[in-house]
Design an enzyme around this catalytic site. Sequence first.
Site, mmCIF file in Angstrom:
data_model
loop_
_atom_site.group_PDB
_atom_site.id
_atom_site.type_symbol
_atom_site.label_atom_id
_atom_site.label_comp_id
_atom_site.label_asym_id
_atom_site.label_seq_id
_atom_site.Cartn_x
_atom_site.Cartn_y
_atom_site.Cartn_z
ATOM 1 N N HIS A 65 0.863 -1.184 0.000
ATOM 2 C CA HIS A 65 0.000 0.000 0.000
ATOM 3 C C HIS A 65 0.897 1.230 0.000
ATOM 4 O O HIS A 65 1.094 1.862 1.020
ATOM 5 C CB HIS A 65 -0.879 0.038 1.254
ATOM 6 C CG HIS A 65 -2.053 -0.855 1.200
ATOM 7 N ND1 HIS A 65 -2.944 -0.865 0.170
ATOM 8 C CD2 HIS A 65 -2.493 -1.788 2.072
ATOM 9 C CE1 HIS A 65 -3.892 -1.759 0.413
ATOM 10 N NE2 HIS A 65 -3.638 -2.339 1.551
ATOM 11 N N LYS A 85 -12.629 4.862 8.305
ATOM 12 C CA LYS A 85 -13.437 5.503 7.265
ATOM 13 C C LYS A 85 -14.918 5.172 7.425
ATOM 14 O O LYS A 85 -15.796 5.969 7.116
ATOM 15 C CB LYS A 85 -12.940 5.063 5.879
ATOM 16 C CG LYS A 85 -13.637 5.769 4.717
ATOM 17 C CD LYS A 85 -12.850 5.632 3.438
ATOM 18 C CE LYS A 85 -12.841 4.203 2.942
ATOM 19 N NZ LYS A 85 -14.150 3.802 2.378
#
Length: 894
Positions: free
Chosen positions: A138, A560
Amino acid sequence: MRPDPARDRSDNVRANLRLLEGLLAEVIDDLDGEAAAGLLEEARRAGEGDRLADLFQGLTLDQAVFLARGLAVQAQLANIAEDVAGLRAPVEIGQAADEARIATLSAAVDALTYNGLDRDEIDRLMRDLQVSPVLTAHPTEVRRRSVVERQFEIARLLGLRRHALPPDLDQRLRDDLFRELALLWRTRLTRPERITVADEIRNTLAIVSNAMLPALAELYESWGRQFPSGPDFGKVLQLGSWLGGDRDGHPGVEAEALREALTLQARLIFGFYLTEVRRLREDLSLAAELTPVSDALLALAEASGDDNPHRRDEPYRRALVGVEQRLTVTMDRLGGTRFGGQAEAYAGPDAFIADLEVVAASLLAHGGRRVVGSRLASLIAVAKGCGFHLLSIDLRQNADVHERVLAELFGHAAPGLDYRDLDEATKVTVLLGELANDRPLRSPFVAYTPETLKELAIFDAAAQALSAYGPRALASYIISKSDSVSDILEPYVLFKQAGIAFGGMKPTSRLPVTPLFETIGDLERAPGIIAAWLAMPQARSLLGDPARQEVMLGYSDSNKDGGFFTSRRAATQAAQALAQVCEDAGVALRLFHGRGGSVGRGGGPTGQAILAQPRGAVRSRIRLTEQGEMITRRFGDAPTARRNLEELVAAALVASGKGRAAGEGDDDRFAPQMDALAAGAFAAYRGLVYEDAAFEAFFWSATPIAEIADLKIGSRPPSRGASRRIADLRAIPWVFSWSQARFMLPAWYGFASGVRAAGLSAATLREMGQGSDFFATVLSNMELALAQSDMDLAGQYADLFPDPTARARIFDAVRREWEAACELTLAVRGATRLLQLQPEVADAVALGRVRVDPLNRLQIELLARRRRGEDDARLRLGLHQTVSGIAAALRSTG
């Protein structure tokens, strides 16, 4: 007067920065002319506020691009100035006593002893210790590798000037610094094209080779000296990776990527082994007539086939010649090299380790431990930790993909069975039925879809890797979006198609499966799912003997999904409940923490985060992700890598002893208050982010998300699919965008509303911070995010959203929540300003603000031009350079 280490450090930072910026001005004056250097100086003198805004509004595009570049490079130089000043002893940088106490493994042992554990219990904890930082695919590193290398060299040269030097040497260093700065100034800051998976692998392995592997070898040797009767430290600390194995939403990760990652890793570790064996061969010139040797060592020497007359009576050298030859042939087989040779290849790393231990045992028996030496002891430890694979790779895929592939396999093997339409209970029954037999579902006579063929090829490559490199070459198979028992069973059925798992009444697997629970709801359901899974008889045989189950907790997507505090609370509760579930089932649990670099993605000081784990959640076994720019920051050079790796192991040992001392209780005495706070924070966060119809459009206008999506910072797309929905956006660009716009919203929003909803007073919060490691860590991380945010600048970003009514509603809500969070933090701290109790951190934030504020104002100006419809390549370049500069100044992306 007592010296002030923090003030001394700040003075050193400023002195370093004056030198670097002065040299940069000389570089620009020489290469671009006096007018260019003057423009950058004019921006510096303009300071902030309206004067700076007026200057930026009048810039041509070429001037804007130049200033964006200049300000970004200055931000990078400020980081170097601070890093070099911070390379002093911990006491010189104001490190807190508690942090210093667990910075080393020996300090961790002392801390456990102080807390009441006896030496036998500590020894048992150390023997069981298994810690693994996992370098993930990532990437949030905005800087190109070329830029990073220039910065490392500038830092190295600047570090040499910490001591007074003769004038000629000082001038030589200044000249060398000028050259490096000139090279940096003429090096592109951002990538023109998105990097490939192969690029990511090579970039990360460069850090492993230059810093992490040397640090690992030093740590193993140091620990071996400090704890001569301790465990195999090569098994205590091992490195992991997702590079070449993480294909969740990544079309570029295929079977070939996995093979390439393993091949490159093998070449790297074999190069290390060969270098060390050759050095040992040169060192061990002991003559047989002067010192006795063991029979096993003589046999190893004879088996080498070395008939060099100069080494006839040097059995250690002859033995190591044979080891070197066998290593070379093995590398030829695994690493794709072409050296050739007649020696027999090693069947696996255990055979190589056995030969080294023959050498060590002979030296020990006929000379003592000090004759064995650090090089050989360290080499054996590295071989035990790294094998022939170096980094243990995880494979990862989304549960939805497994379901589609199995549906196709079942559709051809059992016509009429539509696997996707089955309910959960029936799916489990079908999957267990498949695991009860050895029959494969795949057929060479069926034309499968490209997706199924790609997945089957990955499983085939995984089976080959396990056979070629050994069982530790692949650490685990991670299932993203896990939310059921069938999600756990599906990979085992797919393993069977490649010979990784084997069916029968007691099915077995060569590769463990790790469910990843990511959303708030998934984290809440995780203990029940794992309990149901472990209750199955098939689970016990699949988990091996002794039975071990790894579970991964996702911090990024849960943040999130539900906001900062609720995410942290849900992950902590899941960890505690999972520990109890596994203990009740008689299964060893290892938690894998999917942390990002920023506070909004579970980041923050790693040691502090481990110590904040609930009682019984670590139990000597822990893995955690290291992502993007954090890999470079934490492991970019050998001293820093060694320090961070040792702190990680030390914290894991102390956390493993949590709750074991007599009379030590649970630090989560405030569960009802924190549950109420989490529920209120969740409602507030969801109400803004997911329930306000205008918020998604506000986000895409008021942050540089579109520009970040266009940046070539990684090989994977920013969203799962082409959607602009927040739910489909990856967590990295989500957090990155709010950081750039100085909101830092994912790292604090909802906390103050949660406190109000729970009816908690400042006094209660203060008591919670003193009585709960978890709450203290959350509060500390949030305070830093609040200090780095700036609502005045955020308001200027908000002005880019064209709907005035929605803009006022959304930004007013954000600002009120931020002000309330700041007031609560100050009340809890008993302070008048943020970070007042951490002066060295406050100073670093202040220094960063001087660099980041002009970049923010320039970015706002360029975004405004783009929002007005301008679409010039120079405009995009300028924006990308401001993104790079702001990330550098804040030391954070996603």
